[in-house]
Design an enzyme around this catalytic site. Structure first.
Site, PDB file in Angstrom:
ATOM      1  N   LEU A   1       0.715  -1.288  -0.177  1.00 62.68           N
ATOM      2  CA  LEU A   1      -0.066  -0.238   0.211  1.00 62.68           C
ATOM      3  C   LEU A   1       0.716   1.391  -0.017  1.00 62.68           C
ATOM      4  O   LEU A   1       1.548   1.457   0.833  1.00 62.68           O
ATOM      5  CB  LEU A   1      -0.922  -0.099   1.415  1.00 62.68           C
ATOM      6  CG  LEU A   1      -1.846   1.103   1.344  1.00 62.68           C
ATOM      7  CD1 LEU A   1      -2.936   1.328   0.219  1.00 62.68           C
ATOM      8  CD2 LEU A   1      -2.524   1.175   2.709  1.00 62.68           C
ATOM      9  N   ASP A   2       0.590   2.177  -1.079  1.00 63.71           N
ATOM     10  CA  ASP A   2       1.195   3.536  -0.915  1.00 63.71           C
ATOM     11  C   ASP A   2       2.804   3.555  -1.153  1.00 63.71           C
ATOM     12  O   ASP A   2       3.519   4.372  -0.671  1.00 63.71           O
ATOM     13  CB  ASP A   2       0.835   4.208   0.255  1.00 63.71           C
ATOM     14  CG  ASP A   2      -0.560   4.659   0.199  1.00 63.71           C
ATOM     15  OD1 ASP A   2      -1.121   4.764  -0.833  1.00 63.71           O
ATOM     16  OD2 ASP A   2      -1.270   4.845   1.305  1.00 63.71           O
ATOM     17  N   ALA A   3       3.337   2.419  -1.649  1.00 64.74           N
ATOM     18  CA  ALA A   3       4.860   2.067  -1.699  1.00 64.74           C
ATOM     19  C   ALA A   3       5.256   1.895  -3.165  1.00 64.74           C
ATOM     20  O   ALA A   3       6.390   1.537  -3.124  1.00 64.74           O
ATOM     21  CB  ALA A   3       4.982   0.883  -0.895  1.00 64.74           C
TER      22      ALA A   3
END
Lengths: 295, 295, 295, 295
Positions: free
Chosen positions: D239-241
């Site tokens: 996530l969000d990486a």
């Protein structure tokens, strides 16, 4: 989440907003806040600023009207009598329940118009947009999307004297409070400026006072600057010389062509213009001697 | 020109600065400004802010002491009795004539130290720097250039318990008001933090809360961010988690190596740290619940 | 860590740097890279840019000299014969082992000077600073701190014709490659500009082309701009109109006095000037028709 | 003016765009440019970058196809045989005449959607938007304004396994090249990510890696940061990486409430997302090991 916050804010929102400036003296803040407190108004925001060079005091104060002992329609009179005359104040009182009415002027480019209308339709702003005015028919399709009347006045240098009075009539009929020039490419006449003093907001596509006038991106390209900008300002009779409201910039390099500057600049223009409009709607701008105080 | 302005400001400058916060109530501004006005103090700057979520009121007010009817040494007592107790205020009064005394802690990198000392020597700040402390001898030559005593405490994790008390003794002896960690690469002990609560300013070489801890430029490089930053903050017991004072950023690209990030970051670090120090010296920072209000 | 990286880079560093521009044609990159590859040079960095409007090609290429088959002192001749004449190139070759020699000119303000010298002393730059020149004695104490000879030429408008030749003699004697005006408050004569074409770097304390000339902070304050800037550029005969190298800006508000603008501006000035100097030292700037290409 | 430039560019525009990366070796640029030059392609833009740490070479080159001797449909095969295999290149060739097809996913907030559609309708981008997908019916009115089919898949955590395959079918049927999550508030499944590797662009409303996950503006407010940001990135399983494409920031103060942060953040979000989409459409992004190279 956002919607909930929004509604909460709306519910609290029968407020009065007082904007004033006057010669700086001791005791003004105390006098104003006492006027509100004694009459049981609850201050929810107070901003003030003293220009120590010119010795002028500026203030914006917002208070809740629920329980306020002076009736809404009398506040102006009472404040004038009890305070403004004593302190030589220039002041203005707005009520949060009265939505300002804004006219948008456009020519052929749509980016600023879309940005304004997207804010409008999302309910971000307490404003009415009863009409869009243009000197070209090109953007009528945008107005139609948002169900806003679109009026074409094909103004040129030559017919301005004839057509602008009709525009002014329309604006008067629609009770327009202020005008937003969203990349409107015609110079506004002195007569119109007199009717809407510090109430016509323009977006200029440069970092003023650099590159006044036409084709600023071409001029920036020629000069080889490393940063370009955009400036929203009130329109005055001197071209691009009115009180500046907001500016923003973005970095460019030697690789950027004039067309790139235009594309990058559009992102600045729309955000800088919308920011100024937002401050205008919220009554957060004071003008003094061709400069803005923004709270 | 600049020098003239500076001198003018200096001449005006016997002022008191009051910082306070308290539960928000009606009438606080009026009460405080009346306290000053009635006693013939001339307010030259007033800033206030209400946190409407937590219902806390914050204020900074500065007034000229010439002609002020309460003697300087009694102001604290009078304000406490007449106002602070009634409004449950936490407050602090500073006098412009009392220069704060600042200690600088460094390790091996010189850029922040040079920037602080260049400001100091140019007379930009009303501060005294009686000493520089380091865990390494490397920067003694810089201290010497500016004739400031340089003390080496070769602190490591292992001997901190033994050496830090001596540092604290030195700081106490020199009446240090606040400490600036100018790229000091040792963790400060809880004991030292307790002695200087919200009075130790650190510069962290990232945009906090991103990249807490060691080697933030390496971490930023690994993550592939497009912007790097620097953060000045007060030191608290939790690492890099204290109240943030100032942040700034700069754009980077895929071309930037870790070494480039370090070089670009240094320009941020020194400016962000000096900015925080300047606000500290001018008593423009209030801390409340791990956040700063900066006037 | 930083020191280790630095040393590693230093060890790799016997390189040649070629800067060129020429009319754009097919095959230039291929021809230049083949010239290097065939002679066993290892390219470590190549940057190129084509101005498609003016049809000019720009290139900077750096390669390792270890094992390069053309002897260092012959590279210029060979490149000229084999490539430059064919493609009508203007070119220049630099060697990383030859440190450029830079003169710093100052007047009374120290912030830019300190920043340059802090970089210099920290070993950030491959440069020699053999002298500092001033029209005032004020900053001699700074030069002394860093053990750099400080020469005072009390130049005014009236005696410039007499004193500047002596300055030029000194610069020639010291084999100065380029000059940095670090807030030097005297206009440079056309003769000096001719001797150092695109090799005199100035810092102007405004966002050019806004506020050309004297007292730009006062002018910015008067105009009421919301952002101020600084610009480093090469000096040409037209005042503040030479090729721009770097610009940066910072946001201001109505609260900022002229003195605040000066203080905030100083942080911009020093960083913007040092950035330009760094690019100059690394031979990363090409000038073409009053604009810079910066790699 | 703008329209004229636009048309001119359009007329020139039958070009091929080659993106590649490979282990760094001597002679790659020469080999690639010779391949194009020998076959009478006119290079109009070449960008290259060498990651000297990982020893990987990256390149984007665009050339005109008029007169190019290899037929369009054979270029891929010829390049593969003659160059890619020899240099172990990963490469991709795009043609300017083939407009990519983009799907937009939204939830309830309209600001990013309006910004994308305003660009689309103004003809800024060479792209097709055949459909908008949402997990809520709220923004159908926006899609209708622009005559774009709007599909509602009321996806929740619980029914994702059932509904996402139908979304994927729709995307496949419409030959979607890449997906833009314009404040789409549902986590994308690993299956969908596998189908569109580095071809799903998300806008996260924080300066990543700060404030990963839900409610970043609340987290920023709690932490007391002085700058907020927005990040566009490719979606990966973590996530969000995923690889970051673009970031931007804006300064805030203690006065800003969470709602203010949201409002200011929206201006960042829309511009940062549109910027990433523009780079994607122009084939200017290369991804390598979770980082982007952007030309």
């Amino acid at each position: 989440m956002r919607l909930i916050l929004h509604i909460m804010e709306k519910q609290n929102k029968d407020t009065a907003i007082l904007l004033l400036h006057c010669p700086d003296k001791q005791g003004i803040i105390a006098a104003v806040t006492q006027f509100i407190n004694i009459n049981k108004g609850n201050i929810i925001r107070l901003d003030q600023y003293t220009d120590t060079v010119q010795k002028v005091f500026f203030m914006r104060v917002e208070w809740e009207l629920e329980g306020f002992m002076i009736p809404k329609e009398k506040i102006n009179e009472y404040f004038d009598t009890l305070l403004a005359q004593r302190y030589e104040m220039a002041f203005k009182i707005y009520f949060s329940t009265q939505k300002p009415r804004m006219a948008v002027f456009v020519s052929k480019q749509s980016h600023c118009l879309y940005d304004l209308l997207a804010h409008y339709e999302a309910g971000d702003w307490d404003v009415e947009i009863p009409l869009i005015v243009s000197n070209h028919p090109d953007l009528e399709h945008v107005a139609k999307k948002f169900n806003i009347p679109y009026y074409v006045f094909p103004i040129t240098k030559d017919n301005k004297d004839e057509l602008e009075p009709k525009e002014l009539e329309l604006l008067a009929k629609e009770n327009i409070d202020f005008v937003v020039l969203a990349r409107y490419m015609q110079i506004i006449s002195p007569e119109m400026i007199r009717r809407y003093p510090n109430r016509i907001i323009n977006i200029h596509h440069s970092f003023l006072p650099a590159f006044v006038g036409a084709r600023p991106y071409h001029a920036a390209y020629e000069r080889g600057v490393k940063i370009i900008g955009a400036t929203s300002h009130y329109v005055t009779e001197e071209l691009d010389a009115g009180p500046i409201i907001r500016q923003d910039v973005t970095r460019i390099t030697h690789k950027d062509t004039v067309e790139n500057l235009m594309r990058k600049g559009q992102d600045l223009e729309k955000v800088v213009l919308s920011n100024a409009v937002e401050k205008q709607i919220a009554h957060k701008i004071l003008v003094y001697k061709n400069k803005t105080i923004i709270f």
